[in-house]
Design a protein around this motif. Structure first.
Motif, PDB file in Angstrom:
ATOM      1  N   GLU A 197       0.479  -1.025   0.195  1.00  0.00           N
ATOM      2  CA  GLU A 197      -0.117  -0.046  -0.249  1.00  0.00           C
ATOM      3  C   GLU A 197       0.698   1.598  -0.509  1.00  0.00           C
ATOM      4  OE1 GLU A 197      -1.954   0.800   4.130  1.00  0.00           O
ATOM      5  OE2 GLU A 197      -1.781  -1.032   4.435  1.00  0.00           O
ATOM      6  N   VAL A 198       1.826   1.079   0.447  1.00  0.00           N
ATOM      7  CA  VAL A 198       2.730   2.948   0.517  1.00  0.00           C
ATOM      8  C   VAL A 198       3.932   2.106  -0.972  1.00  0.00           C
ATOM      9  CG1 VAL A 198       4.839   3.202   1.721  1.00  0.00           C
ATOM     10  CG2 VAL A 198       3.769   1.930   3.269  1.00  0.00           C
ATOM     11  N   ARG A 203       3.521   5.364  -5.609  1.00  0.00           N
ATOM     12  CA  ARG A 203       3.532   6.076  -7.495  1.00  0.00           C
ATOM     13  C   ARG A 203       2.162   6.733  -7.429  1.00  0.00           C
ATOM     14  NH1 ARG A 203       4.401  -0.864  -7.068  1.00  0.00           N
ATOM     15  NH2 ARG A 203       7.022  -0.838  -7.629  1.00  0.00           N
ATOM     16  N   ALA A 204       1.680   6.757  -6.891  1.00  0.00           N
ATOM     17  CA  ALA A 204       0.525   7.627  -7.272  1.00  0.00           C
ATOM     18  C   ALA A 204       0.901   9.154  -7.020  1.00  0.00           C
ATOM     19  CB  ALA A 204      -1.060   7.051  -6.513  1.00  0.00           C
ATOM     20  N   LEU A 205       2.005   9.561  -5.706  1.00  0.00           N
ATOM     21  CA  LEU A 205       1.993  10.574  -5.529  1.00  0.00           C
ATOM     22  C   LEU A 205       3.043  11.234  -6.489  1.00  0.00           C
ATOM     23  CD1 LEU A 205       2.307  10.518  -1.826  1.00  0.00           C
ATOM     24  CD2 LEU A 205       1.396  11.883  -3.286  1.00  0.00           C
ATOM     25  N   ASP A 209       7.743   9.228 -12.026  1.00  0.00           N
ATOM     26  CA  ASP A 209       9.307   9.109 -11.985  1.00  0.00           C
ATOM     27  C   ASP A 209       9.301   7.154 -11.712  1.00  0.00           C
ATOM     28  OD1 ASP A 209      11.501   7.953 -10.226  1.00  0.00           O
ATOM     29  OD2 ASP A 209      11.783   9.741  -8.481  1.00  0.00           O
ATOM     30  N   SER A 210       9.886   6.736 -12.784  1.00  0.00           N
ATOM     31  CA  SER A 210       9.519   5.549 -12.585  1.00  0.00           C
ATOM     32  C   SER A 210      10.012   4.247 -11.357  1.00  0.00           C
ATOM     33  CB  SER A 210      10.115   4.934 -13.920  1.00  0.00           C
ATOM     34  OG  SER A 210      11.762   5.106 -14.045  1.00  0.00           O
TER      35      SER A 210
END
Length: 389
Positions: A197-198, A203-205, A209-210
């Motif tokens: 979940e973190v 990744r959503a934030l 940035d891959s």
């Protein structure tokens, strides 16, 4: 750097007796009694009082310099518990130990109450204060920009429990259900990239940035460097002016950050304590590396209060010794620094809730401040809460 890591890894594989503290006070008899924990790196206060019950406190050092700082503050209307697990050095955790509670008291007194917003503002003031210290010190001590700390703390105020967290320390409440069975409930969310979940949140934030989270040395890490996604400090991952050049390979980012990679936004929960809520365990992740929530709660529930924090430490150290293919006696003799090959610094604070005392006036409880391991005791600023109605 890599040669240093190789030497450290090699040292971990050498026989423990090479690092033994040559003394004869390791009288462990193999029992679970806390009195058998005889270890020069263990500090404890077996049982003390707070206005709503009692608490037990223990710390074990593993690193060359202890990076865990901690405190308990008692007052006539409540108790404050803080566990601060530093990384990169002890400066950030020490700063929190010296400033967070003071900010909380100041803001709470200004507002005349306790609330989640007040707690959030106290964390923000602490973060701002440490980043100011980083800014002032960066020119002569650049590595202070890589110092940070997890921050877990709780306040019991007039029968309500507030818990705030940044990082991967953990608070667990033990509640009695039918047939006197104890149930462990984790109160806080852990901010660690090992949690799916973190990683999704990061990744959503940072969709551009891959490499916001990458697997490195078998562990998910943010930018390949750090596991925790929220902390106090770690300025180089929050402010571009504190970024490191290639001469600091451990902390160097190939591209400057455009916005903070980590945050100092705490997760906060509150609950009115119920009669079946019996105790809360606050501990740094070093304990939870070796014990589950339920195992820890059952140890507390099934044993005397006196020395219970030490008993939890011993259970974790026994498990660390087993994993390291050592006996518990051998582990006790390993010096600080080398001890880190087996376990982390560990702080444990168990707060017992005696509901018949909650909310009572004129309870004869010392209003004291106890700082873990450094063993300082003095008057607590919690007495200012008496003015808050």
């Amino acid at each position: 750097m890599f040669s240093w890591l190789a030497r450290a890894f090699s040292a971990c594989l050498r026989p423990v007796r090479q690092y033994a503290r040559m003394s004869k006070d390791d009288n462990d008899d193999g029992s679970d009694s806390p009195s058998t924990v005889d270890d020069a790196l263990v500090w404890f206060r077996d049982l003390e009082k707070h206005s709503g019950g009692e608490f037990s406190f223990a710390v074990v050092q593993a690193n060359e310099v202890l990076e865990d700082h901690s405190q308990v503050e008692t007052g006539s209307d409540g108790v404050f518990v803080g566990v601060y697990d530093g990384h990169g050095g002890p400066e950030a955790s020490r700063f929190i130990n010296d400033h967070l509670f003071r900010h909380l008291m100041r803001i709470a007194q200004e507002k005349g109450s306790m609330s989640e917003d007040i707690i959030k503002n106290a964390v923000s003031a602490t973060e701002d204060g440490f980043l100011t210290l980083v800014r002032r010190s960066y020119g002569i001590k650049p590595l202070i920009a890589a110092m940070g700390s997890c921050c877990l703390f709780g306040v019991i105020w007039k029968g309500t429990l507030y818990v705030a967290n940044l990082g991967d320390s953990r608070a667990v409440i033990g509640s009695v259900r039918r047939s006197n069975k104890i149930i462990a409930e984790q109160l806080n969310r852990e901010h660690n990239a090992s949690k799916e979940e973190v990683r999704r949140e990061l990744r959503a934030l940072h969709p551009e940035d891959s490499e916001i989270v990458v697997m490195k040395q078998g562990t998910w890490r943010i930018k390949g460097i750090i596991q925790v996604s929220r902390s106090i400090g770690d300025a180089y991952l929050k402010r571009p002016e504190f970024s490191f050049d290639p001469s600091f390979p451990r902390f160097h980012l190939p591209d400057p950050i455009r916005r903070p990679v980590l945050t100092a936004e705490p997760s906060i929960c509150s609950r009115v304590l119920q009669p079946n809520d019996k105790f809360i365990i606050f501990a740094s992740d070093g304990l939870w590396d070796h014990l589950t929530n339920q195992e820890a709660a059952e140890i507390v529930h099934n044993n005397p209060r006196t020395g219970i924090a030490r008993r939890l430490l011993k259970a974790a150290l026994n498990e660390a010794a087993r994993k390291g293919k050592r006996t518990y006696k051998e582990l006790q003799k390993v010096k600080k620094g080398m001890r880190r090959c087996f376990h982390d610094d560990i702080t444990v604070i168990v707060v017992f809730i005696d509901h018949e005392l909650l909310g009572k006036r004129n309870v004869p409880v010392p209003q004291v401040s106890i700082k873990g391991f450094i063993d300082t005791v003095g008057p607590s600023q919690f007495r200012s809460f008496q003015e808050m109605e």
